[in-house]
Scaffold this motif. Structure first.
Motif, PDB file in Angstrom:
ATOM      1  N   THR A 191     -19.641 -22.675  -1.457  1.00 47.36           N
ATOM      2  CA  THR A 191     -18.784 -21.501  -1.313  1.00 47.36           C
ATOM      3  C   THR A 191     -18.888 -20.664  -2.580  1.00 47.36           C
ATOM      4  O   THR A 191     -18.618 -21.160  -3.684  1.00 47.36           O
ATOM      5  N   LEU A 192     -19.276 -19.412  -2.437  1.00 52.99           N
ATOM      6  CA  LEU A 192     -19.374 -18.507  -3.578  1.00 52.99           C
ATOM      7  C   LEU A 192     -18.200 -17.545  -3.541  1.00 52.99           C
ATOM      8  O   LEU A 192     -17.986 -16.845  -2.540  1.00 52.99           O
ATOM      9  N   VAL A 193     -17.422 -17.522  -4.614  1.00 50.69           N
ATOM     10  CA  VAL A 193     -16.270 -16.620  -4.709  1.00 50.69           C
ATOM     11  C   VAL A 193     -16.418 -15.734  -5.921  1.00 50.69           C
ATOM     12  O   VAL A 193     -17.056 -16.098  -6.917  1.00 50.69           O
ATOM     13  N   SER A 194     -15.817 -14.549  -5.825  1.00 53.25           N
ATOM     14  CA  SER A 194     -15.882 -13.599  -6.929  1.00 53.25           C
ATOM     15  C   SER A 194     -14.517 -12.967  -7.152  1.00 53.25           C
ATOM     16  O   SER A 194     -13.632 -13.017  -6.291  1.00 53.25           O
ATOM     17  N   ALA A 195     -14.362 -12.374  -8.319  1.00 53.50           N
ATOM     18  CA  ALA A 195     -13.095 -11.739  -8.672  1.00 53.50           C
ATOM     19  C   ALA A 195     -12.843 -10.522  -7.798  1.00 53.50           C
ATOM     20  O   ALA A 195     -13.729  -9.701  -7.586  1.00 53.50           O
ATOM     21  N   ASP A 196     -11.637 -10.425  -7.255  1.00 54.68           N
ATOM     22  CA  ASP A 196     -11.222  -9.264  -6.467  1.00 54.68           C
ATOM     23  C   ASP A 196      -9.708  -9.139  -6.581  1.00 54.68           C
ATOM     24  O   ASP A 196      -8.969  -9.709  -5.778  1.00 54.68           O
ATOM     25  N   PRO A 197      -9.219  -8.400  -7.576  1.00 53.78           N
ATOM     26  CA  PRO A 197      -7.771  -8.299  -7.789  1.00 53.78           C
ATOM     27  C   PRO A 197      -7.018  -7.649  -6.640  1.00 53.78           C
ATOM     28  O   PRO A 197      -5.791  -7.775  -6.540  1.00 53.78           O
ATOM     29  N   ASN A 198      -7.749  -6.969  -5.744  1.00 57.01           N
ATOM     30  CA  ASN A 198      -7.106  -6.313  -4.606  1.00 57.01           C
ATOM     31  C   ASN A 198      -6.987  -7.226  -3.388  1.00 57.01           C
ATOM     32  O   ASN A 198      -6.533  -6.782  -2.332  1.00 57.01           O
ATOM     33  N   ASN A 199      -7.412  -8.476  -3.532  1.00 58.04           N
ATOM     34  CA  ASN A 199      -7.371  -9.411  -2.405  1.00 58.04           C
ATOM     35  C   ASN A 199      -6.733 -10.726  -2.859  1.00 58.04           C
ATOM     36  O   ASN A 199      -7.381 -11.776  -2.898  1.00 58.04           O
ATOM     37  N   PRO A 200      -5.440 -10.718  -3.179  1.00 56.04           N
ATOM     38  CA  PRO A 200      -4.781 -11.953  -3.615  1.00 56.04           C
ATOM     39  C   PRO A 200      -4.611 -12.922  -2.451  1.00 56.04           C
ATOM     40  O   PRO A 200      -4.422 -12.518  -1.309  1.00 56.04           O
ATOM     41  N   TRP A 201      -4.687 -14.224  -2.752  1.00 50.63           N
ATOM     42  CA  TRP A 201      -4.454 -15.265  -1.766  1.00 50.63           C
ATOM     43  C   TRP A 201      -2.993 -15.701  -1.840  1.00 50.63           C
ATOM     44  O   TRP A 201      -2.356 -15.601  -2.889  1.00 50.63           O
ATOM     45  N   THR A 202      -2.483 -16.200  -0.729  1.00 48.86           N
ATOM     46  CA  THR A 202      -1.120 -16.720  -0.673  1.00 48.86           C
ATOM     47  C   THR A 202      -1.189 -18.236  -0.567  1.00 48.86           C
ATOM     48  O   THR A 202      -1.840 -18.766   0.337  1.00 48.86           O
ATOM     49  N   TRP A 203      -0.514 -18.923  -1.498  1.00 46.15           N
ATOM     50  CA  TRP A 203      -0.627 -20.381  -1.597  1.00 46.15           C
ATOM     51  C   TRP A 203       0.726 -21.052  -1.495  1.00 46.15           C
ATOM     52  O   TRP A 203       1.707 -20.573  -2.050  1.00 46.15           O
ATOM     53  N   ARG A 204       0.758 -22.211  -0.832  1.00 51.32           N
ATOM     54  CA  ARG A 204       1.921 -23.072  -0.835  1.00 51.32           C
ATOM     55  C   ARG A 204       1.436 -24.530  -0.881  1.00 51.32           C
ATOM     56  O   ARG A 204       0.582 -24.933  -0.094  1.00 51.32           O
ATOM     57  N   PHE A 205       1.958 -25.307  -1.825  1.00 46.20           N
ATOM     58  CA  PHE A 205       1.609 -26.721  -1.968  1.00 46.20           C
ATOM     59  C   PHE A 205       2.870 -27.559  -2.051  1.00 46.20           C
ATOM     60  O   PHE A 205       3.924 -27.095  -2.490  1.00 46.20           O
ATOM     61  N   SER A 206       2.756 -28.826  -1.660  1.00 44.51           N
ATOM     62  CA  SER A 206       3.793 -29.808  -1.945  1.00 44.51           C
ATOM     63  C   SER A 206       3.127 -31.181  -2.030  1.00 44.51           C
ATOM     64  O   SER A 206       1.998 -31.360  -1.561  1.00 44.51           O
ATOM     65  N   SER A 207       3.819 -32.137  -2.665  1.00 44.56           N
ATOM     66  CA  SER A 207       3.237 -33.458  -2.873  1.00 44.56           C
ATOM     67  C   SER A 207       4.255 -34.561  -2.627  1.00 44.56           C
ATOM     68  O   SER A 207       5.470 -34.356  -2.783  1.00 44.56           O
ATOM     69  N   ARG A 208       3.747 -35.742  -2.275  1.00 39.68           N
ATOM     70  CA  ARG A 208       4.550 -36.957  -2.116  1.00 39.68           C
ATOM     71  C   ARG A 208       3.827 -38.116  -2.815  1.00 39.68           C
ATOM     72  O   ARG A 208       3.203 -38.958  -2.158  1.00 39.68           O
ATOM     73  N   PHE A 340      -0.046 -31.671   0.348  1.00 38.42           N
ATOM     74  CA  PHE A 340      -0.063 -30.807   1.520  1.00 38.42           C
ATOM     75  C   PHE A 340      -0.236 -29.364   1.064  1.00 38.42           C
ATOM     76  O   PHE A 340       0.260 -28.977   0.003  1.00 38.42           O
ATOM     77  N   ALA A 341      -0.925 -28.567   1.881  1.00 39.63           N
ATOM     78  CA  ALA A 341      -1.148 -27.171   1.503  1.00 39.63           C
ATOM     79  C   ALA A 341      -1.264 -26.280   2.729  1.00 39.63           C
ATOM     80  O   ALA A 341      -1.783 -26.690   3.767  1.00 39.63           O
ATOM     81  N   GLY A 342      -0.784 -25.063   2.569  1.00 39.07           N
ATOM     82  CA  GLY A 342      -1.023 -23.995   3.520  1.00 39.07           C
ATOM     83  C   GLY A 342      -1.358 -22.765   2.689  1.00 39.07           C
ATOM     84  O   GLY A 342      -0.701 -22.519   1.668  1.00 39.07           O
ATOM     85  N   TYR A 343      -2.364 -22.020   3.073  1.00 37.75           N
ATOM     86  CA  TYR A 343      -2.734 -20.837   2.298  1.00 37.75           C
ATOM     87  C   TYR A 343      -3.467 -19.853   3.199  1.00 37.75           C
ATOM     88  O   TYR A 343      -4.055 -20.228   4.210  1.00 37.75           O
ATOM     89  N   SER A 344      -3.398 -18.574   2.832  1.00 37.82           N
ATOM     90  CA  SER A 344      -4.065 -17.564   3.648  1.00 37.82           C
ATOM     91  C   SER A 344      -4.777 -16.569   2.754  1.00 37.82           C
ATOM     92  O   SER A 344      -4.429 -16.383   1.579  1.00 37.82           O
ATOM     93  N   PHE A 345      -5.794 -15.932   3.346  1.00 38.16           N
ATOM     94  CA  PHE A 345      -6.616 -14.987   2.584  1.00 38.16           C
ATOM     95  C   PHE A 345      -7.354 -14.085   3.563  1.00 38.16           C
ATOM     96  O   PHE A 345      -7.489 -14.407   4.753  1.00 38.16           O
ATOM     97  N   THR A 346      -7.853 -12.971   3.052  1.00 40.26           N
ATOM     98  CA  THR A 346      -8.647 -12.045   3.852  1.00 40.26           C
ATOM     99  C   THR A 346     -10.111 -12.206   3.530  1.00 40.26           C
ATOM    100  O   THR A 346     -10.487 -12.217   2.355  1.00 40.26           O
ATOM    101  N   LEU A 347     -10.922 -12.359   4.562  1.00 35.96           N
ATOM    102  CA  LEU A 347     -12.350 -12.529   4.371  1.00 35.96           C
ATOM    103  C   LEU A 347     -12.999 -11.264   3.832  1.00 35.96           C
ATOM    104  O   LEU A 347     -12.556 -10.163   4.122  1.00 35.96           O
TER     105      LEU A 347
END
Length: 347
Positions: A191-208, A340-347
């Motif tokens: 997976t190749l990713v690059s900087a894009d300040p106009n496309n922030p990802w939304t993240w949620r994590f939790s642990s047990r 556990f994680a849920g996250y979203s992003f724009t392709l």
């Protein structure tokens, strides 16, 4: 952060459920105490209930590195990026050939990647997701412009943490912490990713962490690096132990809560890519969360791809035209640890 390209490479040999059953029979006939055929009938039933149909294994002459190389080159070609333009290579996941140095350095060296910075990240099936989260943080510091994230989950390789050891059953009770071994598939992703300040990802994590004993592969004598625990390492050092049903039971509520929160924030999500540990369980999670129509399952045809599950699902969907540039998608993971994680992003 922007995904410039993502690709998956899988071995050529398909193993269906019958072939898995035959391998268990072959390796257990001299060690099993009890009615082996009755236990094999149960394994078959459990595989069918999980939604498993096939998974990929290495054929004769194939090596994990062949698939690492294929995935990396496909990703760089698709993105029209030269390997010397990569600032950082992160190798993630459980599957690797080295403890020292980091597998990332060996990959970079084999691919003649020059002066690229490297490190490994291990967080069980959450590894790719954690690396993506870290990558976005790096981009915010403006230290890097392009990061390549690579994994090669080949647990079924001969002599690996699954095969043939976990295919040699001794009694019916062993299935409780061994059955998940028979669902594992194999794949490499890049997976190749690059900087894009106009496309922030939304993240949620939790642990047990209190559930850390449900899934493990340990190196040394138990008790040296952890408290004594008779659930850890039931299959022995360097072999996979997983109380799969308990993992899914405990994952239900936190996973549903996280994806609901993500979906409430961004209801335009077109497709959700779950960790491919079971079709049945993730379909149940999705129905409870109200997102059943959004899930893209790869488990039935490819099995549990460990940390490669989400990028492999994304790559397959993207290259088959099920999602396109500009679509909002999501990742959804429950992992050993537990996390556990849920996250979203724009392709």
């Amino acid at each position: 952060m922007r995904i410039e390209a993502v690709n998956v490479s899988m071995p050529s040999q398909e193993k269906d459920n019958k072939q898995i059953i035959d391998l268990i029979r072959q390796h257990s006939r001299d060690t099993f105490n009890g009615d082996l055929e009755q236990t094999l009938t149960r394994v078959n039933k459990l595989l069918n209930l999980s939604g498993a149909k096939s998974r990929r294994w290495l054929a004769a002459g194939e090596k994990p590195f062949d698939h690492i190389q294929k995935a990396v080159f496909a990703t760089l070609t698709e993105a029209e990026v030269d390997k010397d333009e990569i600032d950082l290579l992160i190798y993630v996941g459980i599957g690797k050939g080295f403890l020292e140095p980091g597998q990332s350095y060996l990959v970079a060296h084999a691919l003649s990647m020059g002066q690229v910075e490297c490190f490994d990240l291990v967080d069980a099936c959450m590894s790719w997701s954690r690396a993506m989260h870290i990558a976005e943080g790096f981009f915010l510091t403006k230290r890097y412009q392009r990061i390549l994230i690579v994994n090669a989950e080949f647990g079924s390789i001969d002599g690996g943490y699954l095969f043939p050891h976990n295919y040699q059953l001794h009694n019916p009770q062993q299935l409780e912490w061994t059955f998940a071994s028979y669902t594992i598939g194999n794949a490499a992703t890049a997976t190749l990713v690059s900087a894009d300040p106009n496309n922030p990802w939304t993240w949620r994590f939790s642990s047990r962490p209190d559930l850390a004993d449900l899934c493990s592969i340990h190196f040394f004598q138990l008790g040296l690096y952890s408290k004594e625990n008779d659930r850890i390492g039931r299959n022995g050092a360097l072999h996979f132990t997983s109380f799969g049903q308990e993992l899914h039971t405990h994952a239900l509520e936190p996973c549903v809560s996280l994806i609901r929160e993500i979906y409430d924030l961004q209801p335009d999500i077109k497709c959700i890519f779950p960790h491919a540990s079971s079709y049945r369980e993730w379909d149940k999670f999705a129905r409870k969360a109200g997102v059943q129509d959004k899930i893209h399952h790869i488990y039935p045809m490819y099995g549990n791809l460990v940390s490669a599950s989400v990028p492999a699902g994304l790559a397959l969907a993207w290259h088959n035209g099920l999602v396109n540039r500009g679509d909002r998608v999501a990742g959804w993971v429950g992992s050993a640890g537990m996390s556990f994680a849920g996250y979203s992003f724009t392709l």
